[in-house]
Motif scaffolding. Structure first.
Motif, PDB file in Angstrom:
ATOM      1  N   LYS A 105       0.860  -1.179   0.000  1.00 14.74           N
ATOM      2  CA  LYS A 105       0.000   0.000   0.000  1.00 14.74           C
ATOM      3  C   LYS A 105       0.899   1.232   0.000  1.00 14.74           C
ATOM      4  O   LYS A 105       1.174   1.843   1.027  1.00 14.74           O
ATOM      5  CB  LYS A 105      -0.926  -0.015   1.211  1.00 14.74           C
ATOM      6  CG  LYS A 105      -1.790  -1.260   1.306  1.00 14.74           C
ATOM      7  CD  LYS A 105      -2.705  -1.410   0.099  1.00 14.74           C
ATOM      8  CE  LYS A 105      -3.579  -2.659   0.193  1.00 14.74           C
ATOM      9  NZ  LYS A 105      -4.378  -2.859  -1.038  1.00 14.74           N
ATOM     10  N   ILE A 106       1.367   1.597  -1.184  1.00 17.48           N
ATOM     11  CA  ILE A 106       2.360   2.659  -1.307  1.00 17.48           C
ATOM     12  C   ILE A 106       1.802   4.000  -0.851  1.00 17.48           C
ATOM     13  O   ILE A 106       2.510   4.806  -0.253  1.00 17.48           O
ATOM     14  CB  ILE A 106       2.861   2.730  -2.754  1.00 17.48           C
ATOM     15  CG1 ILE A 106       3.496   1.388  -3.145  1.00 17.48           C
ATOM     16  CG2 ILE A 106       3.882   3.850  -2.939  1.00 17.48           C
ATOM     17  CD1 ILE A 106       3.866   1.263  -4.589  1.00 17.48           C
ATOM     18  N   GLN A 107       0.514   4.215  -1.086  1.00 11.78           N
ATOM     19  CA  GLN A 107      -0.102   5.480  -0.688  1.00 11.78           C
ATOM     20  C   GLN A 107      -0.022   5.682   0.825  1.00 11.78           C
ATOM     21  O   GLN A 107       0.105   6.803   1.306  1.00 11.78           O
ATOM     22  CB  GLN A 107      -1.558   5.508  -1.145  1.00 11.78           C
ATOM     23  CG  GLN A 107      -2.225   6.862  -0.970  1.00 11.78           C
ATOM     24  CD  GLN A 107      -3.617   6.899  -1.564  1.00 11.78           C
ATOM     25  OE1 GLN A 107      -4.141   5.878  -2.013  1.00 11.78           O
ATOM     26  NE2 GLN A 107      -4.233   8.054  -1.572  1.00 11.78           N
ATOM     27  N   HIS A 116       7.392  10.378   6.531  1.00  9.37           N
ATOM     28  CA  HIS A 116       8.180  11.437   5.894  1.00  9.37           C
ATOM     29  C   HIS A 116       9.674  11.135   5.867  1.00  9.37           C
ATOM     30  O   HIS A 116      10.417  11.783   5.128  1.00  9.37           O
ATOM     31  CB  HIS A 116       7.935  12.767   6.617  1.00  9.37           C
ATOM     32  CG  HIS A 116       6.500  13.207   6.576  1.00  9.37           C
ATOM     33  ND1 HIS A 116       5.862  13.502   5.398  1.00  9.37           N
ATOM     34  CD2 HIS A 116       5.578  13.374   7.551  1.00  9.37           C
ATOM     35  CE1 HIS A 116       4.598  13.852   5.642  1.00  9.37           C
ATOM     36  NE2 HIS A 116       4.401  13.779   6.948  1.00  9.37           N
ATOM     37  N   HIS A 117      10.120  10.174   6.648  1.00  7.07           N
ATOM     38  CA  HIS A 117      11.532   9.805   6.619  1.00  7.07           C
ATOM     39  C   HIS A 117      11.859   8.954   5.394  1.00  7.07           C
ATOM     40  O   HIS A 117      13.016   8.933   4.943  1.00  7.07           O
ATOM     41  CB  HIS A 117      11.897   9.036   7.892  1.00  7.07           C
ATOM     42  CG  HIS A 117      11.710   9.828   9.149  1.00  7.07           C
ATOM     43  ND1 HIS A 117      12.555  10.859   9.507  1.00  7.07           N
ATOM     44  CD2 HIS A 117      10.773   9.758  10.121  1.00  7.07           C
ATOM     45  CE1 HIS A 117      12.148  11.382  10.651  1.00  7.07           C
ATOM     46  NE2 HIS A 117      11.068  10.733  11.050  1.00  7.07           N
ATOM     47  N   LEU A 118      10.858   8.240   4.862  1.00  7.69           N
ATOM     48  CA  LEU A 118      11.100   7.322   3.750  1.00  7.69           C
ATOM     49  C   LEU A 118      10.354   7.701   2.478  1.00  7.69           C
ATOM     50  O   LEU A 118      10.524   7.056   1.447  1.00  7.69           O
ATOM     51  CB  LEU A 118      10.695   5.894   4.153  1.00  7.69           C
ATOM     52  CG  LEU A 118      11.457   5.274   5.331  1.00  7.69           C
ATOM     53  CD1 LEU A 118      10.850   3.917   5.679  1.00  7.69           C
ATOM     54  CD2 LEU A 118      12.934   5.118   5.004  1.00  7.69           C
ATOM     55  N   ALA A 119       9.514   8.732   2.539  1.00  6.44           N
ATOM     56  CA  ALA A 119       8.629   9.053   1.415  1.00  6.44           C
ATOM     57  C   ALA A 119       9.402   9.323   0.129  1.00  6.44           C
ATOM     58  O   ALA A 119       9.051   8.834  -0.948  1.00  6.44           O
ATOM     59  CB  ALA A 119       7.748  10.253   1.771  1.00  6.44           C
ATOM     60  N   TYR A 145       5.322   1.142  -7.879  1.00  5.63           N
ATOM     61  CA  TYR A 145       4.008   0.995  -8.519  1.00  5.63           C
ATOM     62  C   TYR A 145       4.150   0.916 -10.036  1.00  5.63           C
ATOM     63  O   TYR A 145       3.530   0.072 -10.689  1.00  5.63           O
ATOM     64  CB  TYR A 145       3.108   2.167  -8.137  1.00  5.63           C
ATOM     65  CG  TYR A 145       1.751   2.133  -8.794  1.00  5.63           C
ATOM     66  CD1 TYR A 145       0.747   1.272  -8.334  1.00  5.63           C
ATOM     67  CD2 TYR A 145       1.451   2.932  -9.893  1.00  5.63           C
ATOM     68  CE1 TYR A 145      -0.489   1.223  -8.940  1.00  5.63           C
ATOM     69  CE2 TYR A 145       0.219   2.895 -10.506  1.00  5.63           C
ATOM     70  CZ  TYR A 145      -0.755   2.035 -10.026  1.00  5.63           C
ATOM     71  OH  TYR A 145      -1.986   1.984 -10.632  1.00  5.63           O
ATOM     72  N   GLN A 146       4.979   1.785 -10.606  1.00  3.48           N
ATOM     73  CA  GLN A 146       5.170   1.768 -12.058  1.00  3.48           C
ATOM     74  C   GLN A 146       5.745   0.434 -12.513  1.00  3.48           C
ATOM     75  O   GLN A 146       5.339  -0.120 -13.537  1.00  3.48           O
ATOM     76  CB  GLN A 146       6.091   2.919 -12.459  1.00  3.48           C
ATOM     77  CG  GLN A 146       6.198   3.127 -13.956  1.00  3.48           C
ATOM     78  CD  GLN A 146       7.028   4.343 -14.306  1.00  3.48           C
ATOM     79  OE1 GLN A 146       8.074   4.594 -13.705  1.00  3.48           O
ATOM     80  NE2 GLN A 146       6.584   5.118 -15.279  1.00  3.48           N
ATOM     81  N   PHE A 147       6.676  -0.098 -11.734  1.00  3.21           N
ATOM     82  CA  PHE A 147       7.276  -1.390 -12.063  1.00  3.21           C
ATOM     83  C   PHE A 147       6.227  -2.500 -12.055  1.00  3.21           C
ATOM     84  O   PHE A 147       6.188  -3.333 -12.977  1.00  3.21           O
ATOM     85  CB  PHE A 147       8.389  -1.700 -11.051  1.00  3.21           C
ATOM     86  CG  PHE A 147       8.891  -3.110 -11.111  1.00  3.21           C
ATOM     87  CD1 PHE A 147       9.672  -3.552 -12.165  1.00  3.21           C
ATOM     88  CD2 PHE A 147       8.573  -4.016 -10.103  1.00  3.21           C
ATOM     89  CE1 PHE A 147      10.139  -4.853 -12.218  1.00  3.21           C
ATOM     90  CE2 PHE A 147       9.031  -5.319 -10.150  1.00  3.21           C
ATOM     91  CZ  PHE A 147       9.814  -5.745 -11.201  1.00  3.21           C
ATOM     92  N   THR A 148       5.365  -2.549 -11.044  1.00  2.66           N
ATOM     93  CA  THR A 148       4.357  -3.611 -10.969  1.00  2.66           C
ATOM     94  C   THR A 148       3.313  -3.481 -12.077  1.00  2.66           C
ATOM     95  O   THR A 148       2.813  -4.490 -12.578  1.00  2.66           O
ATOM     96  CB  THR A 148       3.664  -3.606  -9.599  1.00  2.66           C
ATOM     97  OG1 THR A 148       3.090  -2.311  -9.337  1.00  2.66           O
ATOM     98  CG2 THR A 148       4.652  -3.933  -8.491  1.00  2.66           C
TER      99      THR A 148
END
Length: 395
Positions: free
Chosen positions: A279-281, A287-290, A299-302
């Protein structure tokens, strides 16, 4: 559906006419949205009728210059946003429901079967609506001569930082031959490595945004210095703004190229691929990893993974990510880990594995169980179909 993109080469006056057409399309969409807000029970057909009224209205003469089917396409865009909002409300989606918003900087225009014409050699396109943008040369590595105009269902004009492009949506059933060898794999998407598979093989994470941060900061400072609040901006400001936009466009293209090549290589070499449905959203709320998560472009890869799986006839399965990192892939024992712990050490069976490889094996195991249940008819149908790779792949 096949999409072929070509760059439009013309004069400045021709580009300005394309800009007028794009702004007119934005006006049509925003007018349809306002009409929906001001009236109850508005349907898609009502928005189509509104397009005709706007074209005949003396107060909006520019609307009549746009091709009628292009006006309808923008009404369809407005209705797509409205229907998506209704659907989210009906399903009780958590959080924001995606209320339709007005567009301020639209960058595309869409024609259907009229308003454009291709030359006999398919190397030029002429726009024939009221804006009279004229004839443009098509610069592309793909040859359009193999497709008839009847196969081209839509032509989309897009303005980007480095120029104007035409996208041709072609009705074409693309199928590729695949040599099945019984190769199956589970992949764990990550930040240290882009992904690690169940065989221990890894693909590096290029971190395109991180590598370009110094250049982006320099261009952003230059753009900010040249911006004058409350006044008309100078040519120097617009030059800096375009340079910044081109750098962002370069990063976007690098990500896409990487996603396409990695997905195609994986699909060609494997017959069954299982990945975790992240769940990327929700993940980017950290905010440390966003920034790192967005830079990885999972997401683009999948999405490309599902697309290539469909045309190659292979299977791609998305499984829930719960406990894939914690569970031991050998005995199933729970082994708690922090983000900094990169090695899986099971106290029960004494297994020592790379953290991501252990997760990839758990992901593969989940996918095989899901596939077995699906084939036996014991697996219920969820809201998200895990096998959408072989049924509804999208580009």
């Amino acid at each position: 559906m096949l999409v072929i993109e070509a760059k439009l080469k013309g004069t400045r006056s021709q580009y300005s006419k394309l800009d007028e057409a794009i702004r007119t399309g934005q006006f049509i969409r925003n007018s349809c949205l306002r009409y929906w807000e001001d009236n109850k029970g508005v349907s898609r057909n009502d928005l189509q009728k509104l397009c005709s009224k706007l074209a005949k209205n003396k107060e909006t003469p520019w609307a009549g210059k746009l091709n009628s089917q292009a006006r309808q396409a923008h009404a369809d865009r407005a209705w797509a946003a409205i229907s998506r909002f209704y659907e989210n409300c009906r399903l009780g989606k958590q959080g924001l429901k995606g209320y339709p918003t007005y567009k301020k900087f639209n960058r595309s225009l869409e024609y259907k079967n009229t308003g454009w014409a291709l030359s006999a050699d398919r190397k030029q396109i002429t726009f024939t609506d009221g804006f009279k943008a004229g004839t443009f040369e098509l610069w592309t590595s793909r040859d359009l001569v193999w497709y008839s105009e009847k196969q081209i269902k839509r032509v989309r004009v897009i303005r980007r930082a480095d120029g104007y492009y035409a996208q041709f949506l072609i009705d074409w059933n693309r199928q590729e031959t695949h040599e099945f060898k019984g190769e199956i794999v589970g992949i764990d998407l990550g930040l240290k490595e882009f992904y690690t598979d169940s065989n221990g093989e890894t693909v590096n994470n290029p971190r395109y945004l991180r590598k370009s941060e110094a250049r982006l900061k320099k261009l952003q400072r230059r753009t900010s210095r040249r911006h004058i609040k409350g006044k008309k901006q100078s040519k120097r400001y617009h030059k800096a703004r375009k340079a910044l936009a081109k750098q962002h466009l370069k990063i976007s293209r690098q990500r896409k190229d990487k996603a396409v090549k990695d997905a195609l290589a994986l699909v060609k070499s494997k017959d069954l691929i299982v990945y975790e449905d992240l769940k990327i959203q929700n993940m980017v709320k950290n905010h440390h990893l966003a920034k790192s998560i967005s830079d990885a472009s999972w997401y683009q890869f999948t999405q490309w993974l599902h697309y290539f799986a469909k045309i190659h006839g292979t299977i791609v399965i998305a499984v829930p990510p719960h406990n894939t990192t914690i569970d031991c892939s050998v005995c199933g024992a729970k082994v708690q880990k922090t983000l900094s712990t990169r090695t899986h050490q099971c106290g029960e069976c004494k297994t020592v594995l790379d953290r991501d490889m252990n997760a990839a094996r758990n992901i593969l195991s989940k996918g095989l169980k899901l596939l077995a249940g699906y084939l036996n008819g014991t697996e219920g149908h969820s809201e998200t179909d895990p096998f959408m790779g072989e049924r509804s792949g999208t580009a």
